[in-house]
Design a protein around this motif. Sequence first.
Motif, short mmCIF file in Angstrom:
data_model
loop_
_atom_site.label_atom_id
_atom_site.label_comp_id
_atom_site.label_asym_id
_atom_site.label_seq_id
_atom_site.Cartn_x
_atom_site.Cartn_y
_atom_site.Cartn_z
N ALA A 110 -60.43 -5.75 -48.52
CA ALA A 110 -60.74 -5.36 -47.14
C ALA A 110 -59.70 -6.00 -46.23
O ALA A 110 -59.20 -7.10 -46.50
N ARG A 111 -59.35 -5.29 -45.16
CA ARG A 111 -58.39 -5.81 -44.18
C ARG A 111 -58.89 -5.49 -42.78
O ARG A 111 -59.25 -4.35 -42.49
N LEU A 162 -53.68 -1.33 -46.59
CA LEU A 162 -54.70 -2.25 -47.09
C LEU A 162 -54.10 -3.30 -48.01
O LEU A 162 -54.42 -4.49 -47.92
N VAL A 163 -53.21 -2.88 -48.90
CA VAL A 163 -52.69 -3.77 -49.95
C VAL A 163 -51.46 -4.54 -49.49
O VAL A 163 -51.12 -5.58 -50.07
N ALA A 167 -49.10 -7.93 -51.27
CA ALA A 167 -47.72 -7.90 -51.77
C ALA A 167 -46.83 -8.85 -50.97
O ALA A 167 -46.04 -9.61 -51.54
N THR A 168 -46.97 -8.83 -49.65
CA THR A 168 -46.13 -9.68 -48.80
C THR A 168 -46.35 -11.16 -49.08
O THR A 168 -45.40 -11.95 -49.15
N SER A 169 -47.58 -11.56 -49.27
CA SER A 169 -47.89 -12.98 -49.50
C SER A 169 -47.30 -13.48 -50.82
O SER A 169 -47.10 -14.69 -50.99
N ARG A 173 -42.47 -6.28 -53.78
CA ARG A 173 -42.41 -4.90 -53.29
C ARG A 173 -43.73 -4.22 -53.65
O ARG A 173 -44.40 -4.60 -54.61
N LEU A 174 -44.08 -3.22 -52.88
CA LEU A 174 -45.34 -2.49 -53.11
C LEU A 174 -45.05 -1.06 -53.51
O LEU A 174 -44.19 -0.40 -52.93
#
Length: 228
Positions: A110-111, A162-163, A167-169, A173-174
């Motif tokens: 969830a975001r 959402l994801v 990935a950033t943390s 790359r996503l």
Amino acid sequence: MSRDRLLPEVLGLTATAYDTWHRCPRRYLAAHLLGLPRSDTGGAPDFGTFVHVLMHRIHETGACTDAGHVHEVLEAHGVESGPIPAMVARHATRCPAARAETARYEHELARFHRGAPQFIVGGRLDAMWRLGDLLEVRDYKTGARATERIADDPRARLQAWLVAPVATSRGLRLRIRYEHLAAEIDDEPDPFEPEADDLAAIEEELRTAVREIGRAHVCTPVTWPYLV
């Protein structure tokens, strides 16, 4: 029920709800705000949902490349024959789990968007693997191919937003990928690897949609002709 009570103070969005809004705002309002049941409820269980449950079970309790394990799971669910074993076998040739550093199946996220308007995006991811410097999110599809490019699908754009923090943390790359399990679908849509500007555009798109949902909720009567 009063119209001003239908819309929650903080709107929740899922990929399914967002796709419904894009396709038909009235259907979205009926299903996701009024909570009206579908006219075709009942009958056989949803095939796609059943396949997703099996895929989860196979991966959580063993390996999709282990023929004996797969047979045990399919036998326990009464599907030793028919299209499902072929779908699982096709997936096994494309599954990256054996080389993944980490794996998650049926993973819920969830975001919360804190700006105006406020909203929450939630979703359950079929599969998520860390592959080197890549975080790949895969969505299993049992039906027909609906798009040439995953980036054009509102469900995938919402899923990417959402994801993205995950990935950033991790400095990854996503990639969003659709995996079509049906044997008759040869070409899969192009994967979506969103850049920072793509994600910023998606966030603005979501903000716009939430505002439009709010306006539609205020302006659209509850007693539409097909509801009375």
